[in-house]
Design an enzyme around this catalytic site. Structure first.
Site, PDB file in Angstrom:
ATOM      1  N   LYS A  48       0.834  -1.207   0.000  1.00  0.00           N
ATOM      2  CA  LYS A  48       0.000   0.000   0.000  1.00  0.00           C
ATOM      3  C   LYS A  48       0.873   1.263   0.000  1.00  0.00           C
ATOM      4  O   LYS A  48       0.587   2.204  -0.723  1.00  0.00           O
ATOM      5  CB  LYS A  48      -0.923   0.026   1.225  1.00  0.00           C
TER       6      LYS A  48
ATOM      7  N   ARG B  70      -9.875   0.467   8.723  1.00  0.00           N
ATOM      8  CA  ARG B  70      -9.494  -0.902   9.071  1.00  0.00           C
ATOM      9  C   ARG B  70     -10.620  -1.634   9.770  1.00  0.00           C
ATOM     10  O   ARG B  70     -10.479  -2.818  10.091  1.00  0.00           O
ATOM     11  CB  ARG B  70      -8.284  -0.874   9.992  1.00  0.00           C
TER      12      ARG B  70
ATOM     13  N   ARG C 254      11.546  -6.817   4.829  1.00  0.00           N
ATOM     14  CA  ARG C 254      11.456  -5.428   5.291  1.00  0.00           C
ATOM     15  C   ARG C 254      12.054  -5.295   6.698  1.00  0.00           C
ATOM     16  O   ARG C 254      12.707  -4.315   7.010  1.00  0.00           O
ATOM     17  CB  ARG C 254       9.987  -4.988   5.291  1.00  0.00           C
TER      18      ARG C 254
ATOM     19  N   ARG D 156      11.154  -1.699  12.245  1.00  0.00           N
ATOM     20  CA  ARG D 156       9.833  -1.478  12.825  1.00  0.00           C
ATOM     21  C   ARG D 156       9.570  -2.568  13.852  1.00  0.00           C
ATOM     22  O   ARG D 156       9.657  -3.745  13.532  1.00  0.00           O
ATOM     23  CB  ARG D 156       8.765  -1.510  11.727  1.00  0.00           C
TER      24      ARG D 156
ATOM     25  N   ARG E 229      -0.782  -8.939  13.517  1.00  0.00           N
ATOM     26  CA  ARG E 229      -1.307  -7.977  12.536  1.00  0.00           C
ATOM     27  C   ARG E 229      -2.136  -8.684  11.468  1.00  0.00           C
ATOM     28  O   ARG E 229      -3.166  -8.178  11.034  1.00  0.00           O
ATOM     29  CB  ARG E 229      -0.157  -7.191  11.893  1.00  0.00           C
TER      30      ARG E 229
HETATM   31  P1  ADP Z   1       0.885  -2.178   7.771  1.00  0.00           P
HETATM   32  O1  ADP Z   1       2.254  -2.005   7.216  1.00  0.00           O
HETATM   33  O2  ADP Z   1       0.755  -3.390   8.624  1.00  0.00           O
HETATM   34  O3  ADP Z   1      -0.207  -2.045   6.776  1.00  0.00           O
HETATM   35  P2  ADP Z   1       0.444   0.436   9.008  1.00  0.00           P
HETATM   36  O4  ADP Z   1       1.718   1.151   8.881  1.00  0.00           O
HETATM   37  O5  ADP Z   1      -0.691   0.859   8.155  1.00  0.00           O
HETATM   38  O6  ADP Z   1       0.697  -1.125   8.915  1.00  0.00           O
HETATM   39  O7  ADP Z   1      -0.053   0.495  10.536  1.00  0.00           O
HETATM   40  C1  ADP Z   1       0.777   0.062  11.602  1.00  0.00           C
HETATM   41  C2  ADP Z   1      -0.035  -0.125  12.886  1.00  0.00           C
HETATM   42  O8  ADP Z   1      -0.710   1.113  13.237  1.00  0.00           O
HETATM   43  C3  ADP Z   1      -1.168  -1.162  12.804  1.00  0.00           C
HETATM   44  O9  ADP Z   1      -0.708  -2.480  13.019  1.00  0.00           O
HETATM   45  C4  ADP Z   1      -2.092  -0.655  13.931  1.00  0.00           C
HETATM   46  O10 ADP Z   1      -1.569  -0.986  15.196  1.00  0.00           O
HETATM   47  C5  ADP Z   1      -2.002   0.854  13.785  1.00  0.00           C
HETATM   48  N1  ADP Z   1      -3.030   1.370  12.849  1.00  0.00           N
HETATM   49  C6  ADP Z   1      -2.791   1.953  11.640  1.00  0.00           C
HETATM   50  N2  ADP Z   1      -3.938   2.322  11.052  1.00  0.00           N
HETATM   51  C7  ADP Z   1      -4.940   1.963  11.906  1.00  0.00           C
HETATM   52  C8  ADP Z   1      -6.349   2.055  11.858  1.00  0.00           C
HETATM   53  N3  ADP Z   1      -6.986   2.591  10.797  1.00  0.00           N
HETATM   54  N4  ADP Z   1      -7.070   1.590  12.928  1.00  0.00           N
HETATM   55  C9  ADP Z   1      -6.449   1.061  13.978  1.00  0.00           C
HETATM   56  N5  ADP Z   1      -5.123   0.922  14.076  1.00  0.00           N
HETATM   57  C10 ADP Z   1      -4.359   1.369  13.067  1.00  0.00           C
END
Ligand code: ADP
Length: 191
Positions: free
Chosen positions: A14, A89, A128, A134, A145
């Site tokens: 994404k 989400r 990654r 991270r 996740r």
């Molecule tokens: P990924 O690379 O897993 O898609 P993101 O960078 O989008 O992850 O998000 C990292 C973390 O931030 C998620 O695992 C969650 O803990 C939190 N997070 C991000 N966006 C949301 C959301 N819309 N609702 C709830 N938690 C979120």
């Protein structure tokens, strides 16, 4: 306005595709993951509240996430459109987003869901992890996740499908090929 949701499991690409879409369509990028990480980095009160949840791979509560997102949208009154990355989400977030955009006389134009197998996701995030440091990229947190994704986030797909706004795009293969596929979908929405 052109308001896109880029949807997909952790590691679906994404972030990469969002960057290309922003450049191509001049959209404002809203990544709730990036926003949370900035809060954590700046040690804001919000950052302190959410850091453990995020490190553990759990979702942040809807109320906190929605408030942060609305505030961020409010900072860009001149935007030609937004790309939402990592949001919504949950179905509650999707409903809140619809309501909020409606109050601004706009709405979601369409949702692109990147289709990637679980096996491919695990391989990508392992790679990654080697470069990103991270905290949520280690195997156990990633499992959480992916669980959150299949437990809560997938239900957002039927929500948009019912609205006739969902298109799936194959997320495996060459980055440019995937981007071309996304562009051809978005271009049909622009007309
Ligand atoms: P990924 O690379 O897993 O898609 P993101 O960078 O989008 O992850 O998000 C990292 C973390 O931030 C998620 O695992 C969650 O803990 C939190 N997070 C991000 N966006 C949301 C959301 N819309 N609702 C709830 N938690 C979120």
């Amino acid at each position: 306005m052109l308001n896109l949701v880029l949807f997909g499991p952790p590691g679906a690409g994404k972030g990469t595709q969002s960057q290309k879409l922003i450049d191509h369509y001049q959209l404002v990028h809203i990544s709730t993951g990036d926003l949370f990480r900035a809060h954590i980095g700046n040690q804001t009160e919000l950052g302190q509240r959410v850091s453990k949840l995020i490190a553990d791979g759990e979702l942040v509560p809807d109320s906190v996430t929605i408030a942060m997102l609305e505030e961020e949208i409010g900072k860009h009154p001149q935007a030609k459109g937004f790309i939402f990355d990592g949001f919504p989400r949950t179905v509650a977030q999707a409903e809140a987003l619809d309501k909020f955009l409606e109050s601004k006389q706009t709405g979601i134009t369409g949702v692109v869901a990147l289709d990637v197998t679980e096996e491919e996701l695990t391989t990508r995030i392992a790679k990654r992890k080697a470069i990103s440091n991270r905290a949520d990229d280690d195997a156990e947190k990633l499992k959480k996740r992916i669980e959150e994704y299949f437990g809560k986030t997938v239900h957002v797909l039927p929500y948009y499908e019912q609205q006739g706004k969902l298109t799936k795009v194959n997320g495996i293969g060459d980055i440019e090929v995937i981007f071309d596929a996304i562009k051809s979908v978005v271009d049909t929405w622009k007309q």
